[in-house]
Design a protein around this motif. Structure first.
Motif, mmCIF file in Angstrom:
data_model
loop_
_atom_site.group_PDB
_atom_site.id
_atom_site.type_symbol
_atom_site.label_atom_id
_atom_site.label_comp_id
_atom_site.label_asym_id
_atom_site.label_seq_id
_atom_site.Cartn_x
_atom_site.Cartn_y
_atom_site.Cartn_z
ATOM 1 N N GLY A 40 23.096 61.695 59.762
ATOM 2 C CA GLY A 40 23.816 61.079 58.646
ATOM 3 C C GLY A 40 24.896 60.120 59.118
ATOM 4 O O GLY A 40 25.216 59.139 58.436
ATOM 5 N N ALA A 41 25.447 60.395 60.274
ATOM 6 C CA ALA A 41 26.491 59.512 60.810
ATOM 7 C C ALA A 41 25.898 58.158 61.200
ATOM 8 O O ALA A 41 26.566 57.128 61.091
ATOM 9 C CB ALA A 41 27.178 60.162 62.000
ATOM 10 N N ALA A 42 24.634 58.156 61.634
ATOM 11 C CA ALA A 42 24.010 56.897 62.035
ATOM 12 C C ALA A 42 23.848 55.984 60.816
ATOM 13 O O ALA A 42 24.180 54.799 60.857
ATOM 14 C CB ALA A 42 22.660 57.160 62.693
ATOM 15 N N TYR A 81 33.928 60.199 59.842
ATOM 16 C CA TYR A 81 32.561 60.620 59.489
ATOM 17 C C TYR A 81 32.568 62.131 59.628
ATOM 18 O O TYR A 81 32.746 62.685 60.686
ATOM 19 C CB TYR A 81 31.490 59.938 60.348
ATOM 20 N N ASN A 82 32.465 62.765 58.488
ATOM 21 C CA ASN A 82 32.757 64.191 58.418
ATOM 22 C C ASN A 82 31.453 64.982 58.346
ATOM 23 O O ASN A 82 30.816 65.044 57.302
ATOM 24 C CB ASN A 82 33.641 64.420 57.185
ATOM 25 N N ASN A 83 31.073 65.571 59.474
ATOM 26 C CA ASN A 83 29.878 66.418 59.467
ATOM 27 C C ASN A 83 30.253 67.897 59.510
ATOM 28 O O ASN A 83 29.443 68.762 59.772
ATOM 29 C CB ASN A 83 28.921 66.035 60.601
ATOM 30 N N ILE A 90 37.348 54.939 64.082
ATOM 31 C CA ILE A 90 36.337 55.899 63.633
ATOM 32 C C ILE A 90 36.564 57.214 64.361
ATOM 33 O O ILE A 90 36.882 57.226 65.555
ATOM 34 C CB ILE A 90 34.919 55.367 63.948
ATOM 35 N N GLY A 91 36.415 58.310 63.639
ATOM 36 C CA GLY A 91 36.483 59.620 64.293
ATOM 37 C C GLY A 91 35.670 60.623 63.512
ATOM 38 O O GLY A 91 35.481 60.470 62.301
ATOM 39 N N GLY A 92 35.178 61.642 64.181
ATOM 40 C CA GLY A 92 34.505 62.745 63.499
ATOM 41 C C GLY A 92 35.545 63.617 62.824
ATOM 42 O O GLY A 92 36.752 63.347 62.883
ATOM 43 N N ASP A 93 35.101 64.693 62.184
ATOM 44 C CA ASP A 93 36.093 65.546 61.522
ATOM 45 C C ASP A 93 36.946 66.274 62.564
ATOM 46 O O ASP A 93 38.132 66.498 62.348
ATOM 47 C CB ASP A 93 35.426 66.548 60.578
ATOM 48 N N GLY A 94 36.377 66.598 63.712
ATOM 49 C CA GLY A 94 37.194 67.206 64.771
ATOM 50 C C GLY A 94 38.271 66.244 65.217
ATOM 51 O O GLY A 94 39.449 66.598 65.322
ATOM 52 N N ALA A 152 29.071 63.114 56.160
ATOM 53 C CA ALA A 152 27.911 62.591 56.883
ATOM 54 C C ALA A 152 27.076 63.764 57.396
ATOM 55 O O ALA A 152 27.352 64.322 58.457
ATOM 56 C CB ALA A 152 28.376 61.713 58.044
ATOM 57 N N PRO A 153 26.083 64.158 56.637
ATOM 58 C CA PRO A 153 25.325 65.349 56.986
ATOM 59 C C PRO A 153 24.738 65.309 58.393
ATOM 60 O O PRO A 153 24.273 64.270 58.864
ATOM 61 C CB PRO A 153 24.207 65.387 55.944
ATOM 62 N N CYS A 154 24.798 66.470 59.032
ATOM 63 C CA CYS A 154 24.247 66.638 60.377
ATOM 64 C C CYS A 154 23.237 67.763 60.274
ATOM 65 O O CYS A 154 23.599 68.915 60.084
ATOM 66 C CB CYS A 154 25.367 67.019 61.341
ATOM 67 N N HIS A 155 21.968 67.400 60.362
ATOM 68 C CA HIS A 155 20.943 68.435 60.145
ATOM 69 C C HIS A 155 20.961 69.495 61.224
ATOM 70 O O HIS A 155 20.608 70.641 61.001
ATOM 71 C CB HIS A 155 19.556 67.798 60.017
ATOM 72 N N ARG A 156 21.430 69.117 62.405
ATOM 73 C CA ARG A 156 21.490 70.093 63.499
ATOM 74 C C ARG A 156 22.519 71.181 63.189
ATOM 75 O O ARG A 156 22.270 72.359 63.360
ATOM 76 C CB ARG A 156 21.875 69.416 64.814
#
Ligand SMILES: Cc1ncc(C[n+]2csc(CCOP(=O)(O)OP(=O)(O)O)c2C)c(N)n1
Ligand code: SF4
Ligand code: SF4
Lengths: 410, 326, 98
Positions: free
Chosen positions: B26-28, B133-135, B104-108, B217-221
């Motif tokens: 989802g982030a891509a 981008y929050n997974n 840009i940063g992830g939720d972490g 941003a969904p992360c299927h993993r």
């Protein structure tokens, strides 16, 4: 304090159109150098004993004395991060810190050097906690000596001022492109008033020239990616490239020193040799304490003792070969550090010097002292005792105890 | 620019193929949409995380704009420096181009370790857009819980087990924390709501001062779903009101999407393997209930704050099918 | 794939000076399923295009021309999101030659 390391270039001084003299603290002198350098970006955070320098610089910004964008960050981690961003964007960039601030930005130090961002950082050396202490040890920059930066040490305010100006030229040189830290002793120098010879603004401006980054982030026509990850296939090549650049920067540092001598009459080298040429007993000692030690050398010389001293200026790249050549004829050497390397049983500079001496057929006897931690005064008699110890071991022909603390209540 | 897919498809892709984000990430999709939405040249800083390691693996880069990574917790601080350099050089007449800045940063990298540097940069008022981008977990290091991980989710550091239902505490409301900085523009969105997302990117970049987007941003993993379902999950998050689409513009809260029918949060939870244990153990029904209660409470509170209901910019296009209207 | 550079050939400081060169790194090999598009059913709504994480659905003048299999990772989002009744894209098992 004794006359500083400044070896006047014979005949050159009269050509110098500088010459304002001022009584200033080390922090004042650094701030003045920063004003004259007039960097594009400064991002810094207050911490004793460096604070005055940024406060004073903020004043220059507030009064329109510089064109700098001053980023009053919320931490030192962010100051170094912002400096990396600014420098990668092609801006001439300066920051300042001490101790805990240095520790907080630690993660970013090898990143700044690995990304080859030519940031200049003033560090007023201060001890690490715990216990908390605001005074001078070299914990911060000695701990950070292997972060891939060039390190210049300064005995006094004059040297701090001169090193800052030279640091810009060194860092931004096309063959170098590495960050440089300029270190001087917190409080002892940062807060003591000394006479400082200042260059005029125009001379400094001409000397430092323009920063010409080979790549930068604001060049829209030629986009770059900087800071990609590099794995097993490329990491080693990056490190090797960095290592070479740091080692090779030595020539540039000397060349810049030569040019600086022409505008200032003050000649710097990789280190200062004080009465070493015919010496039998020598100290290796960094920053302000070298000033005290030189007085002791003079005194001993008056008594017929062949004492001398070596004061490293360029610590990274470490001039091992040159230091060996300067010291190899001595009978006995004491390497003194304002820091311990816990558990090593030797201080950092001892390890460096000993490794430089490695392979000599006839090695001088060497001992190692930790002194002056957390700002503890080092007195003339303390240094005198060290020289006496050196004479003693030279006479005996052997060292009984290599490593010790000087002036400690056991 | 009108946000029609036909027009957008004529633009150069500034986020290139050949990146190494997982299939279906989802982030891509999020990164592609952000870059397609930009009009002026941008400089990007990216925090350590999936997007970083997978888009800039030396000697390859997926980025066609100027781009920097320096570390994990400092994407905002790094872009502060780049933006400060720009302001300085522009003032000195050394640069004249109009350039925009995006961190840009992830939720972490945003909710947790980078929160301080984000807060500092917002407070200082740099002219930049921050995109989280929050997974909902630290995916790059193997699905560890973050401050964005929802209650009850099983992650590798909040695993469900015989004595645990997974994460014991609620996620924090970062968007509200950011709103408390009183910046001119911020919003929540998802890449499934592409027009909403891209419109918000454009709005944010047009504003002077710091702006912020929190993009689910969904992360299927990490979510333990099928890779084809990334967009579906993002849509469900909005339709259950677990992830409302709203914006705060100069202090005005505006809702950008009201689901026709507010779905129960279980519809969002059930497809996700990370919540599986909540449904296999009847004791954990209370966790599901708490999640629903919280969603309801937060949704009601949001509705109260949102005085104006607005559509995101440029909502009309002919080519878009009904399901994407938001 | 790029030829490996020596340290002397590499620009300073990890800089990559060829924007978007990830295109030289083909990710098509990651795929198990392959998207097959039925051009007759396709309305060119471009929904698959905007959601594809790889940007590998090629569009010219508002019409899909091809799916670039050099990069398609076979995620199936395009097929899943295709709004056409009965789907204009379907995912099928890919026959891989060795
Ligand atoms: C200071 C520091 N601590 C820890 C790490 C390890 N680390 C790298 S990425 C990451 C998690 C990233 O999570 P997030 O920001 O959510 O991005 P995602 O991986 O989900 O894309 C962690 C813990 C690091 N690189 N630096
Ligand atoms: S782990 Fe998740 S966020 Fe990371 S690349 Fe894969 S799908 Fe994307
Ligand atoms: S399967 Fe995935 S990667 Fe391939 S074209 Fe469809 S959306 Fe793109």
């Amino acid at each position: 304090m004794t006359n500083l390391q400044t070896k006047k270039e014979p005949g050159s001084v009269k050509d110098i159109k500088s010459a304002r003299f001022a009584a200033m603290t080390g922090n004042n002198a650094i701030a003045e150098a920063m004003r004259q350098i007039n960097p594009d970006v400064v991002a810094a955070y207050p911490i004793t004993p460096q604070t005055e320098a940024v406060e004073e610089f903020a004043d220059f910004v507030a009064n329109g004395k510089v064109k700098t964008e001053y980023v009053a960050v919320e931490s030192e981690h962010s100051s170094m991060s912002a400096c990396i961003g600014a420098s990668a964007a092609g801006a001439r960039t300066i920051t300042t810190t001490s101790s805990a601030g240095f520790a907080l930005m630690w993660e970013m130090l090898p990143i700044a050097s690995g990304l080859r961002t030519p940031i200049v950082m003033y560090v007023a050396n201060r001890a690490f906690s715990a216990p908390l202490n605001i005074h001078c040890s070299h914990d911060d920059t000695m701990g950070g000596r292997d972060t891939g930066w060039i390190q210049l040490y300064s005995e006094n305010a004059q040297e701090g001022y001169d090193n800052m100006i030279q640091a810009i030229r060194i860092a931004e040189d096309q063959s170098v492109r590495l960050p440089v830290m300029v270190c001087l002793d917190g409080f002892i120098i940062s807060h003591s008033v000394e006479r400082v010879d200042l260059l005029d603004d125009e001379t400094v401006r001409k000397f430092i020239g323009e920063n010409k980054p080979p790549y930068h982030l604001l060049n829209v026509a030629k986009p770059i990616t900087i800071g990609a990850c590099a794995l097993q296939d490329y990491y080693t090549e990056h490190k090797r490239q960095h290592s070479e650049a740091l080692i090779n920067s030595k020539d540039k540092i000397l060349q810049v020193a030569d040019e600086f001598a022409k505008i200032s009459g003050r000649k710097y080298g990789l280190f200062e040799s004080y009465k070493l040429d015919d010496a039998e007993y020598g100290l290796v000692i960094i920053n302000s304490a070298a000033g005290v030690a030189k007085m002791v050398v003079d005194d001993l010389r008056g008594k017929g003792v062949k004492a001398g001293l070596l004061k490293p200026r360029v610590y990274r790249p470490f001039p091992g070969k040159e230091i060996r050549d300067a010291l190899k004829h001595l009978k006995a050497i004491a390497v003194m550090d304002r820091v311990d390397a816990f558990g090593a049983g030797r201080t950092p500079t001892f390890t460096e010097v000993a490794s430089a001496m490695y392979g000599l057929e006839k090695q001088p006897l060497m001992i190692n002292y930790v002194y002056g931690l957390g700002g503890r005064d080092i007195r003339l008699e303390d240094i005198n005792n060290v020289y006496e110890k050196l004479m003693d071991i030279a006479k005996k022909g052997k060292v009984d105890k290599v490593f010790d603390y000087l002036t400690v209540r056991e | 620019m009108a946000l029609s897919l036909k027009e957008l498809s004529k633009k150069e892709e500034l986020f290139s193929s050949g990146h190494r984000l997982c299939a279906g990430c989802g982030a891509a999709t999020t990164m592609r949409q952000i870059m397609l939405a930009t009009e002026d040249p941008v400089v990007i800083s990216t925090a350590t995380g999936c997007v970083y390691v997978a888009t800039a693996t030396y000697p390859y880069t997926a980025w066609k704009c100027n781009w920097i990574h320096s570390a994990f917790e400092n994407s905002a601080a790094t872009i502060s420096g780049v933006e400060a350099a720009y302001q300085s050089l522009k003032r000195q007449g050394k640069i004249d181009k109009k350039i925009k800045f995006i961190a840009i940063g992830g939720d972490g990298g945003t909710y947790d370790i980078g929160l301080q540097s984000l807060s500092g940069a917002l407070e200082r008022g740099h002219n930049f857009l921050y995109v989280c981008y929050n997974n909902e977990a630290y995916m790059n290091t193997g699905i560890q819980r973050s401050g964005a991980t929802p209650l009850g989710a099983s992650t590798t550091t909040s695993p469900a087990g015989s004595a645990s239902y997974g994460k014991k505490v609620f996620r924090k409301d970062l968007t509200a924390i950011v709103a408390a900085h009183n910046i001119p523009y911020l919003a929540q969105t998802t890449p499934a709501h592409w027009r909403d997302l891209m419109g918000k990117v454009q709005k944010a970049l047009a504003v002077e001062g710091p702006t912020f987007l929190n993009i689910l941003a969904p992360c299927h993993r990490g979510w333990r779903v099928e890779m084809k379902d990334s967009m579906k999950l993002a849509r469900l998050a909005a339709d259950t009101c677990y992830w409302p689409l709203y914006e705060v513009e100069n202090g005005q809260w505006k809702l950008n999407y009201t689901p026709k029918e507010k779905k129960p949060v279980t519809e969002w939870l059930k497809p996700q393997g990370r919540f599986k244990h909540l449904f296999s153990n009847p004791e954990y029904q209370k966790v599901v209930d708490r999640l629903q209660e919280t969603v309801d409470k937060e949704w009601a509170a949001l509705l109260k704050k949102c005085v104006v209901e607005s559509k995101p910019p440029e909502t009309e296009t002919k080519t878009a099918p009904a399901r994407d209207v938001c | 794939m790029k030829k490996q550079m020596t340290r002397k050939e590499m620009p300073l400081g990890t800089v990559i000076d060829s924007p978007g060169c990830s295109r030289e790194y083909k990710t098509g090999g990651w795929r198990n399923l392959i998207p097959v598009r039925n051009a007759e059913k396709c309305t060119n709504c471009l929904i698959c295009w905007i959601y594809c994480p790889e940007g590998c659905i090629k569009v010219k003048d508002g019409k899909i021309t091809e799916i670039d299999l050099d990069y398609c990772k076979g995620c199936g989002i395009c097929a899943e999101e295709c709004p056409v009744k009965g789907k204009a894209i379907t995912m099928v098992e890919e026959k891989k030659e060795n």
